[in-house]
Design a protein around this motif. Structure first.
Motif, PDB file in Angstrom:
ATOM      1  N   MET A  15       7.443   4.626 -48.356  1.00 36.49           N
ATOM      2  CA  MET A  15       6.421   5.294 -49.187  1.00 36.49           C
ATOM      3  C   MET A  15       5.206   5.630 -48.330  1.00 36.49           C
ATOM      4  O   MET A  15       4.701   4.763 -47.608  1.00 36.49           O
ATOM      5  CB  MET A  15       5.991   4.375 -50.341  1.00 36.49           C
ATOM      6  CG  MET A  15       4.990   5.003 -51.317  1.00 36.49           C
ATOM      7  SD  MET A  15       4.546   3.865 -52.647  1.00 36.49           S
ATOM      8  CE  MET A  15       6.129   3.730 -53.480  1.00 36.49           C
ATOM      9  N   PRO A  16       4.685   6.845 -48.380  1.00 40.64           N
ATOM     10  CA  PRO A  16       3.511   7.198 -47.577  1.00 40.64           C
ATOM     11  C   PRO A  16       2.325   6.314 -47.930  1.00 40.64           C
ATOM     12  O   PRO A  16       2.120   5.942 -49.087  1.00 40.64           O
ATOM     13  CB  PRO A  16       3.252   8.664 -47.952  1.00 40.64           C
ATOM     14  CG  PRO A  16       4.538   9.154 -48.523  1.00 40.64           C
ATOM     15  CD  PRO A  16       5.183   7.987 -49.162  1.00 40.64           C
ATOM     16  N   LYS A  17       1.515   5.990 -46.921  1.00 42.41           N
ATOM     17  CA  LYS A  17       0.373   5.102 -47.133  1.00 42.41           C
ATOM     18  C   LYS A  17      -0.602   5.654 -48.166  1.00 42.41           C
ATOM     19  O   LYS A  17      -1.166   4.933 -48.971  1.00 42.41           O
ATOM     20  CB  LYS A  17      -0.341   4.886 -45.802  1.00 42.41           C
ATOM     21  CG  LYS A  17      -1.460   3.854 -45.879  1.00 42.41           C
ATOM     22  CD  LYS A  17      -2.051   3.619 -44.499  1.00 42.41           C
ATOM     23  CE  LYS A  17      -3.165   2.580 -44.578  1.00 42.41           C
ATOM     24  NZ  LYS A  17      -3.764   2.355 -43.237  1.00 42.41           N
ATOM     25  N   GLN A  18      -0.794   6.961 -48.162  1.00 51.76           N
ATOM     26  CA  GLN A  18      -1.761   7.581 -49.072  1.00 51.76           C
ATOM     27  C   GLN A  18      -1.410   7.306 -50.525  1.00 51.76           C
ATOM     28  O   GLN A  18      -2.286   7.169 -51.364  1.00 51.76           O
ATOM     29  CB  GLN A  18      -1.815   9.091 -48.818  1.00 51.76           C
ATOM     30  CG  GLN A  18      -2.838   9.847 -49.657  1.00 51.76           C
ATOM     31  CD  GLN A  18      -4.252   9.467 -49.258  1.00 51.76           C
ATOM     32  OE1 GLN A  18      -4.486   8.985 -48.155  1.00 51.76           O
ATOM     33  NE2 GLN A  18      -5.196   9.682 -50.146  1.00 51.76           N
ATOM     34  N   SER A  19      -0.125   7.207 -50.865  1.00 49.40           N
ATOM     35  CA  SER A  19       0.274   7.010 -52.254  1.00 49.40           C
ATOM     36  C   SER A  19      -0.078   5.635 -52.771  1.00 49.40           C
ATOM     37  O   SER A  19      -0.010   5.372 -53.954  1.00 49.40           O
ATOM     38  CB  SER A  19       1.785   7.249 -52.392  1.00 49.40           C
ATOM     39  OG  SER A  19       2.499   6.271 -51.659  1.00 49.40           O
ATOM     40  N   LEU A  20      -0.430   4.721 -51.853  1.00 50.47           N
ATOM     41  CA  LEU A  20      -0.811   3.387 -52.264  1.00 50.47           C
ATOM     42  C   LEU A  20      -2.248   3.344 -52.763  1.00 50.47           C
ATOM     43  O   LEU A  20      -2.694   2.340 -53.287  1.00 50.47           O
ATOM     44  CB  LEU A  20      -0.641   2.406 -51.094  1.00 50.47           C
ATOM     45  CG  LEU A  20       0.790   2.234 -50.577  1.00 50.47           C
ATOM     46  CD1 LEU A  20       0.797   1.317 -49.376  1.00 50.47           C
ATOM     47  CD2 LEU A  20       1.695   1.698 -51.677  1.00 50.47           C
ATOM     48  N   ARG A  21      -2.960   4.457 -52.562  1.00 50.10           N
ATOM     49  CA  ARG A  21      -4.358   4.503 -52.968  1.00 50.10           C
ATOM     50  C   ARG A  21      -4.538   5.426 -54.166  1.00 50.10           C
ATOM     51  O   ARG A  21      -3.805   6.387 -54.348  1.00 50.10           O
ATOM     52  CB  ARG A  21      -5.232   4.990 -51.817  1.00 50.10           C
ATOM     53  CG  ARG A  21      -5.415   3.962 -50.699  1.00 50.10           C
ATOM     54  CD  ARG A  21      -6.682   4.247 -49.931  1.00 50.10           C
ATOM     55  NE  ARG A  21      -6.848   3.267 -48.868  1.00 50.10           N
ATOM     56  CZ  ARG A  21      -6.958   3.565 -47.581  1.00 50.10           C
ATOM     57  NH1 ARG A  21      -6.900   4.826 -47.203  1.00 50.10           N
ATOM     58  NH2 ARG A  21      -7.127   2.632 -46.685  1.00 50.10           N
ATOM     59  N   ASN A  22      -5.577   5.122 -54.941  1.00 49.53           N
ATOM     60  CA  ASN A  22      -5.984   5.991 -56.035  1.00 49.53           C
ATOM     61  C   ASN A  22      -7.225   6.731 -55.561  1.00 49.53           C
ATOM     62  O   ASN A  22      -8.290   6.130 -55.436  1.00 49.53           O
ATOM     63  CB  ASN A  22      -6.272   5.143 -57.281  1.00 49.53           C
ATOM     64  CG  ASN A  22      -6.864   5.957 -58.416  1.00 49.53           C
ATOM     65  OD1 ASN A  22      -6.980   7.173 -58.321  1.00 49.53           O
ATOM     66  ND2 ASN A  22      -7.252   5.286 -59.480  1.00 49.53           N
ATOM     67  N   MET A  23      -7.109   7.999 -55.292  1.00 49.54           N
ATOM     68  CA  MET A  23      -8.220   8.763 -54.745  1.00 49.54           C
ATOM     69  C   MET A  23      -9.036   9.479 -55.825  1.00 49.54           C
ATOM     70  O   MET A  23      -9.804  10.391 -55.525  1.00 49.54           O
ATOM     71  CB  MET A  23      -7.703   9.770 -53.718  1.00 49.54           C
ATOM     72  CG  MET A  23      -7.013   9.128 -52.523  1.00 49.54           C
ATOM     73  SD  MET A  23      -8.047   7.875 -51.699  1.00 49.54           S
ATOM     74  CE  MET A  23      -9.405   8.881 -51.100  1.00 49.54           C
ATOM     75  N   SER A  24      -8.884   9.050 -57.058  1.00 48.76           N
ATOM     76  CA  SER A  24      -9.688   9.635 -58.130  1.00 48.76           C
ATOM     77  C   SER A  24     -11.171   9.431 -57.850  1.00 48.76           C
ATOM     78  O   SER A  24     -11.586   8.370 -57.365  1.00 48.76           O
ATOM     79  CB  SER A  24      -9.321   8.995 -59.471  1.00 48.76           C
ATOM     80  OG  SER A  24     -10.228   9.397 -60.485  1.00 48.76           O
ATOM     81  N   LYS A  25     -11.976  10.428 -58.171  1.00 46.78           N
ATOM     82  CA  LYS A  25     -13.418  10.333 -57.964  1.00 46.78           C
ATOM     83  C   LYS A  25     -14.123   9.556 -59.077  1.00 46.78           C
ATOM     84  O   LYS A  25     -15.312   9.273 -58.978  1.00 46.78           O
ATOM     85  CB  LYS A  25     -14.026  11.731 -57.848  1.00 46.78           C
ATOM     86  CG  LYS A  25     -13.616  12.478 -56.587  1.00 46.78           C
ATOM     87  CD  LYS A  25     -14.346  13.806 -56.475  1.00 46.78           C
ATOM     88  CE  LYS A  25     -13.966  14.522 -55.180  1.00 46.78           C
ATOM     89  NZ  LYS A  25     -14.699  15.804 -55.019  1.00 46.78           N
TER      90      LYS A  25
END
Length: 292
Positions: free
Chosen positions: A1-11
């Protein structure tokens, strides 16, 4: 799984559920209802785990914020609570009433392009999860044989007493009121900070071996010299700011005119809003508004 998908980048923060206005205006129950486990994990994933950790510097007790949030994101709520408790003795209280917007969350990197991570909401969630799911009995700490008196059982007194007890001191808190808690009990409304929750935090401090004596007005019942004579080698004074400051205007001494402190104490500590079911009344003016 890409690392970015582990984060919630919602503002924006994950919205915290709360009572609807037409419901909460009929009761004194807590307005904010707190995160579910899923909501907490989703909000925790908004944390960037900054190496600089500016949020920690903005916290008066330097809670290890990124560390506990990382544990929340992993679903380790027990570990998150234990991490918070390393520096904060009142997490359920602080998660609700600390001014995070001017402390830890003010320095959150996410706040530069959107809303800060909901640090206070996550601290509250972790503390509430612990109260609901764990019965933690602290390990007894060997006594160092030294006695310390703490005057006042507000947040400062409770925190000081807990830290000293963890170091082996025999601590006694002397509280002027008939119940401990200080401003947490008399100054903050029930719908903002439930008193049964405050009592649980106080009980956790007592489990460390701290003794609390109420109805003890130091300076009247006992003097500082008498405390010293009783063997207390240290005295912490956390008496708070309980005295009102009046404006010296005509009518301020009339019956039915309250200082803010007296009004809050009548409502929060003495439950005057339930009069006559309770003994303490409170007078509320029939205010008419005029618009020009």
């Amino acid at each position: 799984m890409p690392k970015q998908s582990l984060r919630n980048m919602s503002k924006t923060k994950v919205v915290m559920p709360e009572q609807a206005p037409n419901v909460r205006n009929q009761n004194f129950l807590e307005v904010s209802l707190g995160y579910t486990e899923e909501m907490a994990i989703e909000e925790a994933k908004r944390c960037l785990q900054c190496k600089a950790k500016p949020c920690v510097g903005g916290c008066p007790v330097n809670v290890w914020i990124p560390e506990f949030i990382k544990l929340v994101a992993a679903g380790d709520f027990k570990g998150a609570y234990d991490k918070i408790k390393e520096t904060n003795n009142l997490p359920a209280v602080c998660g609700r009433v600390c001014p995070q917007e001017s402390q830890c969350e003010k320095f959150c990197v996410r706040a530069r392009r959107g809303e800060a991570v909901g640090i206070g909401r996550l601290e509250r969630f972790v503390a509430d999860w612990n109260l609901a799911n764990r019965q933690v009995q602290p390990e007894p700490v060997p006594s160092n044989g030294k006695k310390v008196a703490v005057i006042g059982s507000g947040p400062a007194g409770l925190s000081c007493a807990a830290d000293l007890a963890k170091l082996g001191y025999q601590v006694t808190i002397f509280e002027a009121f008939h119940v401990p808690g200080g401003v947490l009990m008399y100054g903050i409304p029930e719908f903002r900070l439930p008193k049964d929750l405050v009592q649980k935090e106080i009980d956790a401090v007592k489990q460390l071996g701290v003794t609390i004596k109420t109805n003890m007005v130091i300076g009247r019942v006992l003097s500082l010299d008498e405390l010293t004579a009783e063997g207390y080698e240290g005295i912490f004074i956390g008496s708070g700011a309980g005295l009102s400051s009046f404006m010296n205007i005509p009518g301020e001494n009339l019956n039915g005119v309250y200082s803010a402190n007296e009004f809050l104490t009548r409502i929060n500590l003495m439950k005057a809003y339930q009069f006559p079911k309770t003994d303490t009344p409170v007078k509320v003016a029939d205010i008419k508004c005029f618009y020009i």
